[in-house]
Design an enzyme around this catalytic site. Structure first.
Site, PDB file in Angstrom:
ATOM      1  N   ASP A   9       3.878   0.664  -9.849  1.00  0.00           N
ATOM      2  CA  ASP A   9       3.928   0.402  -8.412  1.00  0.00           C
ATOM      3  C   ASP A   9       2.901  -0.940  -8.086  1.00  0.00           C
ATOM      4  O   ASP A   9       1.880  -0.818  -8.773  1.00  0.00           O
ATOM      5  CB  ASP A   9       3.662   1.707  -7.531  1.00  0.00           C
ATOM      6  CG  ASP A   9       3.569   1.250  -6.026  1.00  0.00           C
ATOM      7  OD1 ASP A   9       4.386   0.493  -5.714  1.00  0.00           O
ATOM      8  OD2 ASP A   9       2.595   1.622  -5.534  1.00  0.00           O
ATOM      9  N   ASP A  11       1.862  -2.286  -4.499  1.00  0.00           N
ATOM     10  CA  ASP A  11       0.641  -1.883  -3.185  1.00  0.00           C
ATOM     11  C   ASP A  11       0.142  -0.532  -3.217  1.00  0.00           C
ATOM     12  O   ASP A  11       1.019   0.548  -3.268  1.00  0.00           O
ATOM     13  CB  ASP A  11       1.486  -1.892  -1.790  1.00  0.00           C
ATOM     14  CG  ASP A  11       2.314  -3.317  -1.851  1.00  0.00           C
ATOM     15  OD1 ASP A  11       1.452  -4.471  -1.657  1.00  0.00           O
ATOM     16  OD2 ASP A  11       3.822  -3.718  -1.834  1.00  0.00           O
ATOM     17  N   GLU A  55      12.129  -3.194   7.293  1.00  0.00           N
ATOM     18  CA  GLU A  55      12.612  -1.747   7.639  1.00  0.00           C
ATOM     19  C   GLU A  55      11.568  -1.216   8.532  1.00  0.00           C
ATOM     20  O   GLU A  55      11.541  -0.515   9.370  1.00  0.00           O
ATOM     21  CB  GLU A  55      12.544  -0.878   6.527  1.00  0.00           C
ATOM     22  CG  GLU A  55      14.016  -1.285   5.486  1.00  0.00           C
ATOM     23  CD  GLU A  55      13.558  -2.427   4.602  1.00  0.00           C
ATOM     24  OE1 GLU A  55      12.677  -3.076   4.578  1.00  0.00           O
ATOM     25  OE2 GLU A  55      14.569  -2.555   3.613  1.00  0.00           O
ATOM     26  N   ALA A  84       7.740 -14.947   7.788  1.00  0.00           N
ATOM     27  CA  ALA A  84       6.592 -15.502   8.126  1.00  0.00           C
ATOM     28  C   ALA A  84       5.297 -14.753   7.754  1.00  0.00           C
ATOM     29  O   ALA A  84       4.168 -15.245   7.262  1.00  0.00           O
ATOM     30  CB  ALA A  84       6.472 -15.649   9.963  1.00  0.00           C
TER      31      ALA A  84
HETATM   32  C1  XBP Z   1       4.979  -1.146  -0.369  1.00  0.00           C
HETATM   33  C2  XBP Z   1       5.621  -1.170   0.845  1.00  0.00           C
HETATM   34  C3  XBP Z   1       5.708  -2.655   1.099  1.00  0.00           C
HETATM   35  C4  XBP Z   1       4.831  -3.478   1.725  1.00  0.00           C
HETATM   36  C5  XBP Z   1       5.353  -4.786   2.548  1.00  0.00           C
HETATM   37  O1  XBP Z   1       5.488   0.271  -0.830  1.00  0.00           O
HETATM   38  O2  XBP Z   1       5.746  -0.339   1.547  1.00  0.00           O
HETATM   39  O3  XBP Z   1       6.774  -2.490   2.321  1.00  0.00           O
HETATM   40  O4  XBP Z   1       4.009  -2.522   2.542  1.00  0.00           O
HETATM   41  O5  XBP Z   1       5.975  -5.399   1.692  1.00  0.00           O
HETATM   42  P1  XBP Z   1       5.473   0.854  -2.235  1.00  0.00           P
HETATM   43  P2  XBP Z   1       7.110  -6.332   2.033  1.00  0.00           P
HETATM   44  O6  XBP Z   1       4.030   0.564  -2.715  1.00  0.00           O
HETATM   45  O7  XBP Z   1       5.677   2.435  -2.427  1.00  0.00           O
HETATM   46  O8  XBP Z   1       6.521  -0.030  -3.114  1.00  0.00           O
HETATM   47  O9  XBP Z   1       6.721  -6.831   3.712  1.00  0.00           O
HETATM   48  O10 XBP Z   1       7.324  -7.508   1.128  1.00  0.00           O
HETATM   49  O11 XBP Z   1       8.579  -5.603   2.239  1.00  0.00           O
HETATM   50 MG    MG Z   2       2.679   1.950  -3.432  1.00  0.00          MG
END
Ligand code: XBP
Ligand code: MG
Length: 255
Positions: A9, A11, A55, A84
């Protein structure tokens, strides 16, 4: 079954991107659009229950800003805000705003030396993954990963298994030969639903999450001179995540 591949993963797991990266970028995009929305750190923690930036904006409107006069073309409006946001986020990373978490770079190098295959399975936008990898590990690191499964490539984001299943399919790999690294409840649910064993490293937003069934729950990956703290599970007296430890956990989880 012998361990063949590690699936990461991004983030929260590879880097602590949410509070000081994604959240800031969302707020900058809102300001650009003349909106007075302010996602402070505690509110953002609640919004994280929904993965995916577009989402998440919709969830915010549905649950936390119900009085907002929605434009007729709501999907386009959200997509514009999100575009953006991605521009702000990738610029923040290019400025070096977010480092990798402890032990991540070392573990990737060890995995490559051990001949393990690597993949990424994330909910975030592909451009965000590229920005993180390029700005922390260098452009060549994009090639370390056989598959970078990200964002809207699957319609159902985590906790659905789809992004992991997609990555496994692309690698022509069965789940019993893989091992996943995650940081959140939605992440572990997604990986487990794809039948992968999971090691968790928690962060500020996810420390209280339910990680039932994890192979191990740790403060972070640890380094030889900066040991991890074990939050749940058995690390066999090891103090940082090495390939030996991952192999041991993989064996234990498949027994
Ligand atoms: C990551 C997320 C992503 C980021 C935002 O979850 O929830 O939505 O916060 O990314 P995980 P985007 O680590 O469980 O994959 O704005 O590009 O969608
Ligand atoms: Mg994560």
């Amino acid at each position: 079954m012998a361990l063949e591949a590690l699936l990461f993963d991004v983030d929260g797991t590879m880097a602590d991107t949410e509070r000081d990266g994604h959240r800031i970028a969302f707020n900058l995009a809102f300001a650009d659009a003349g909106l007075d929305w302010d996602w402070d750190a505690p509110l953002y923690g609640k919004l994280l229950s929904v993965t995916g930036g577009k989402e998440r904006i919709r969830y915010y409107l549905d649950q936390f800003n119900t009085g907002f006069a929605r434009p007729e073309a709501l999907d386009d409006f959200i997509a514009g805000l999100h575009k953006a946001k991605t521009a702000h986020y990738t610029r923040l990373l290019a400025q070096g705003a977010i480092p990798l978490r402890p032990g991540v770079e070392r573990l990737l190098h060890e995995a490559r030396e051990a001949g393990l295959r690597l993949a990424i399975a994330t909910t975030t936008t592909p451009a965000n993954v590229e920005a993180l990898l390029v700005n922390t590990l260098g452009r060549e690191s994009m090639d370390w990963f056989e598959v970078i499964a990200a964002g809207d490539i699957v319609p159902a984001k985590k906790p659905a298994p789809d992004i992991y299943t997609y990555a496994l399919e692309q690698m022509n790999l069965t789940a019993d030969k893989g091992f996943a690294f995650e940081d959140s409840r939605n992440g572990i649910l997604s990986a487990q639903a794809a039948d992968l064993p999971v090691l968790i490293t928690v962060n500020g937003y996810t420390a209280a999450d339910d990680f039932s069934g994890a192979a191990l729950v740790l403060s972070d990956m640890g380094e030889p001179d900066a040991p991890f703290t074990v939050l749940a599970g058995e690390a066999n007296a090891m103090s940082y995540v090495s390939i030996d430890l991952v192999k041991l956990l993989h064996q234990r989880m498949s027994a």
